[in-house]
Scaffold this motif. Structure first.
Motif, PDB file in Angstrom:
ATOM      1  N   PHE A 117     -99.747  29.392 -61.222  1.00 25.29           N
ATOM      2  CA  PHE A 117    -100.020  28.229 -62.062  1.00 25.29           C
ATOM      3  C   PHE A 117     -99.230  28.315 -63.367  1.00 25.29           C
ATOM      4  N   TRP A 118     -99.185  29.490 -63.979  1.00 29.19           N
ATOM      5  CA  TRP A 118     -98.453  29.658 -65.229  1.00 29.19           C
ATOM      6  C   TRP A 118     -96.962  29.366 -65.028  1.00 29.19           C
ATOM      7  N   LEU A 119     -96.391  29.868 -63.949  1.00 27.56           N
ATOM      8  CA  LEU A 119     -94.982  29.621 -63.657  1.00 27.56           C
ATOM      9  C   LEU A 119     -94.728  28.143 -63.377  1.00 27.56           C
ATOM     10  N   ALA A 120     -95.651  27.505 -62.663  1.00 25.16           N
ATOM     11  CA  ALA A 120     -95.494  26.070 -62.364  1.00 25.16           C
ATOM     12  C   ALA A 120     -95.508  25.255 -63.656  1.00 25.16           C
ATOM     13  N   CYS A 121     -96.346  25.646 -64.613  1.00 21.45           N
ATOM     14  CA  CYS A 121     -96.398  24.946 -65.902  1.00 21.45           C
ATOM     15  C   CYS A 121     -95.116  25.156 -66.688  1.00 21.45           C
ATOM     16  N   GLU A 122     -94.542  26.346 -66.619  1.00 21.11           N
ATOM     17  CA  GLU A 122     -93.280  26.610 -67.297  1.00 21.11           C
ATOM     18  C   GLU A 122     -92.175  25.728 -66.720  1.00 21.11           C
ATOM     19  N   GLU A 123     -92.134  25.578 -65.415  1.00 17.43           N
ATOM     20  CA  GLU A 123     -91.159  24.703 -64.777  1.00 17.43           C
ATOM     21  C   GLU A 123     -91.412  23.247 -65.159  1.00 17.43           C
ATOM     22  N   TYR A 124     -92.691  22.881 -65.215  1.00 16.19           N
ATOM     23  CA  TYR A 124     -93.066  21.502 -65.523  1.00 16.19           C
ATOM     24  C   TYR A 124     -92.572  21.093 -66.910  1.00 16.19           C
ATOM     25  N   LYS A 125     -92.732  21.967 -67.887  1.00 16.52           N
ATOM     26  CA  LYS A 125     -92.335  21.646 -69.265  1.00 16.52           C
ATOM     27  C   LYS A 125     -90.820  21.516 -69.427  1.00 16.52           C
ATOM     28  N   ALA A 126     -90.074  22.032 -68.473  1.00 13.89           N
ATOM     29  CA  ALA A 126     -88.613  21.970 -68.549  1.00 13.89           C
ATOM     30  C   ALA A 126     -88.037  20.741 -67.855  1.00 13.89           C
ATOM     31  N   ILE A 127     -88.891  19.908 -67.247  1.00 15.31           N
ATOM     32  CA  ILE A 127     -88.431  18.717 -66.529  1.00 15.31           C
ATOM     33  C   ILE A 127     -88.142  17.584 -67.513  1.00 15.31           C
ATOM     34  N   ASP A 128     -87.008  16.916 -67.349  1.00 17.35           N
ATOM     35  CA  ASP A 128     -86.621  15.802 -68.211  1.00 17.35           C
ATOM     36  C   ASP A 128     -86.856  14.439 -67.566  1.00 17.35           C
ATOM     37  N   SER A 129     -86.751  14.369 -66.250  1.00 14.27           N
ATOM     38  CA  SER A 129     -86.923  13.105 -65.538  1.00 14.27           C
ATOM     39  C   SER A 129     -88.403  12.704 -65.482  1.00 14.27           C
ATOM     40  N   LYS A 130     -88.700  11.447 -65.850  1.00 15.76           N
ATOM     41  CA  LYS A 130     -90.084  10.969 -65.807  1.00 15.76           C
ATOM     42  C   LYS A 130     -90.613  10.925 -64.369  1.00 15.76           C
ATOM     43  N   THR A 131     -89.729  10.564 -63.448  1.00 20.73           N
ATOM     44  CA  THR A 131     -90.143  10.505 -62.046  1.00 20.73           C
ATOM     45  C   THR A 131     -90.513  11.886 -61.527  1.00 20.73           C
ATOM     46  N   LYS A 132     -89.665  12.868 -61.813  1.00 20.27           N
ATOM     47  CA  LYS A 132     -89.940  14.233 -61.379  1.00 20.27           C
ATOM     48  C   LYS A 132     -91.147  14.815 -62.109  1.00 20.27           C
ATOM     49  N   LEU A 133     -91.331  14.411 -63.370  1.00 23.23           N
ATOM     50  CA  LEU A 133     -92.471  14.893 -64.147  1.00 23.23           C
ATOM     51  C   LEU A 133     -93.781  14.425 -63.521  1.00 23.23           C
ATOM     52  N   LEU A 134     -93.811  13.162 -63.106  1.00 24.39           N
ATOM     53  CA  LEU A 134     -95.006  12.622 -62.464  1.00 24.39           C
ATOM     54  C   LEU A 134     -95.276  13.309 -61.143  1.00 24.39           C
ATOM     55  N   SER A 135     -94.229  13.510 -60.354  1.00 24.23           N
ATOM     56  CA  SER A 135     -94.381  14.167 -59.056  1.00 24.23           C
ATOM     57  C   SER A 135     -94.888  15.604 -59.210  1.00 24.23           C
ATOM     58  N   LYS A 136     -94.301  16.335 -60.159  1.00 23.22           N
ATOM     59  CA  LYS A 136     -94.710  17.724 -60.384  1.00 23.22           C
ATOM     60  C   LYS A 136     -96.132  17.796 -60.926  1.00 23.22           C
ATOM     61  N   ALA A 137     -96.497  16.849 -61.792  1.00 28.37           N
ATOM     62  CA  ALA A 137     -97.847  16.823 -62.350  1.00 28.37           C
ATOM     63  C   ALA A 137     -98.884  16.621 -61.249  1.00 28.37           C
ATOM     64  N   LYS A 138     -98.602  15.705 -60.335  1.00 29.78           N
ATOM     65  CA  LYS A 138     -99.526  15.461 -59.218  1.00 29.78           C
ATOM     66  C   LYS A 138     -99.646  16.695 -58.332  1.00 29.78           C
ATOM     67  N   TYR A 139     -98.519  17.375 -58.135  1.00 32.55           N
ATOM     68  CA  TYR A 139     -98.554  18.585 -57.314  1.00 32.55           C
ATOM     69  C   TYR A 139     -99.406  19.667 -57.980  1.00 32.55           C
ATOM     70  N   ILE A 140     -99.158  19.921 -59.266  1.00 33.73           N
ATOM     71  CA  ILE A 140     -99.913  20.955 -59.978  1.00 33.73           C
ATOM     72  C   ILE A 140    -101.403  20.634 -59.968  1.00 33.73           C
ATOM     73  N   TYR A 141    -101.729  19.365 -60.186  1.00 38.32           N
ATOM     74  CA  TYR A 141    -103.138  18.968 -60.215  1.00 38.32           C
ATOM     75  C   TYR A 141    -103.807  19.168 -58.853  1.00 38.32           C
ATOM     76  N   SER A 142    -103.124  18.762 -57.787  1.00 36.89           N
ATOM     77  CA  SER A 142    -103.725  18.842 -56.449  1.00 36.89           C
ATOM     78  C   SER A 142    -103.826  20.271 -55.933  1.00 36.89           C
ATOM     79  N   VAL A 143    -102.940  21.152 -56.378  1.00 35.50           N
ATOM     80  CA  VAL A 143    -102.928  22.529 -55.872  1.00 35.50           C
ATOM     81  C   VAL A 143    -103.740  23.479 -56.741  1.00 35.50           C
TER      82      VAL A 143
END
Length: 236
Positions: A117-143
């Protein structure tokens, strides 16, 4: 009576139940039933396959996968490098080998979801694309976040509800509070045990049985007139 029982085996209670049951259907009915059962089994198999793929598709999960590095790869870690990890938890996370070794330790305690989870959050904060940010956020939340998630982390109810509210329009900081709580848990609880675990001690004592383990800092040992190193009483 015997003739009737022969003509209508479904009423013959002396015959096996399965035989009496199947004689009530024609060949076409039996074939349709078999095809339905086979289709049901295939659907269950496909569902299990999709679930397995979903759980292993995360980039962060792949980074700490037990199949990424073997014991032979870990044997390339020098004692000096491994000793640096004991300086602080922050120092441990700076090294990819340190993260991988710590992840292996967490697996022995069935708490590897914390580092993932910590690593996924580190990757998430480095995302610039809004589309990818939304997709990654949904993944982190569901997992990691929602109740009964496959790798649900241990966070309080208020933090979880705050994340849930932000899922409609997630920001880069929406997982920050949860990430800090998980980080603190690993640092205060898991990290001290890791330093005393067999996994870590094997790396820092690989020079042979009975070998003395020195700290990286120069004050940890002194040298006598013959150039031999001796440990100070306060080294550990």
């Amino acid at each position: 009576m015997e003739t009737l029982l022969f003509l209508f085996p479904q009423f013959n209670y002396m015959a096996p139940k399965e035989e009496a049951y199947f004689k009530m259907f024609g060949p076409e009915d039996l074939q349709a039933t078999k095809m339905k059962e086979d289709s049901g089994r295939q659907k269950d198999k496909d569902k299990r396959s999709r679930l397995s793929l979903f759980l292993t598709k995360s980039g962060s999960h792949e980074n700490v996968s037990p199949h990424k590095k073997t014991n032979s790869t870990q044997s390339n870690i020098s004692t000096e490098a491994a000793l640096q990890w004991s300086d602080s938890f922050e120092e441990l996370l700076k090294h990819s080998d340190g993260v991988e070794t710590f992840s292996q330790f967490l697996r022995t305690e069935f708490s590897e979801e914390n580092i993932e989870f910590w690593l996924a959050c580190e990757e998430y904060k480095a995302i610039d694309s809004k589309t990818k940010l939304l997709s990654k956020a949904k993944y982190i939340y569901s997992v990691f976040i929602e109740s009964e998630a496959p790798k649900e982390v241990n966070i309080d109810y208020n933090t979880k509800m705050a994340i849930q509210k932000n899922m409609a329009q997630p920001t880069k900081s929406c997982f920050e509070a949860a990430q800090m709580k998980v980080y603190s848990l690993m640092k205060k609880d898991s990290y001290p045990r890791f330093l005393h675990s067999d996994i870590y001690l094997r790396l820092t004592k690989r020079k042979g049985p009975g070998a003395t383990m020195f700290r990286r800092r120069s004050r940890s040992c002194v040298f006598n007139e013959r150039g031999e190193a001796t440990t100070e009483p306060s080294a550990w």
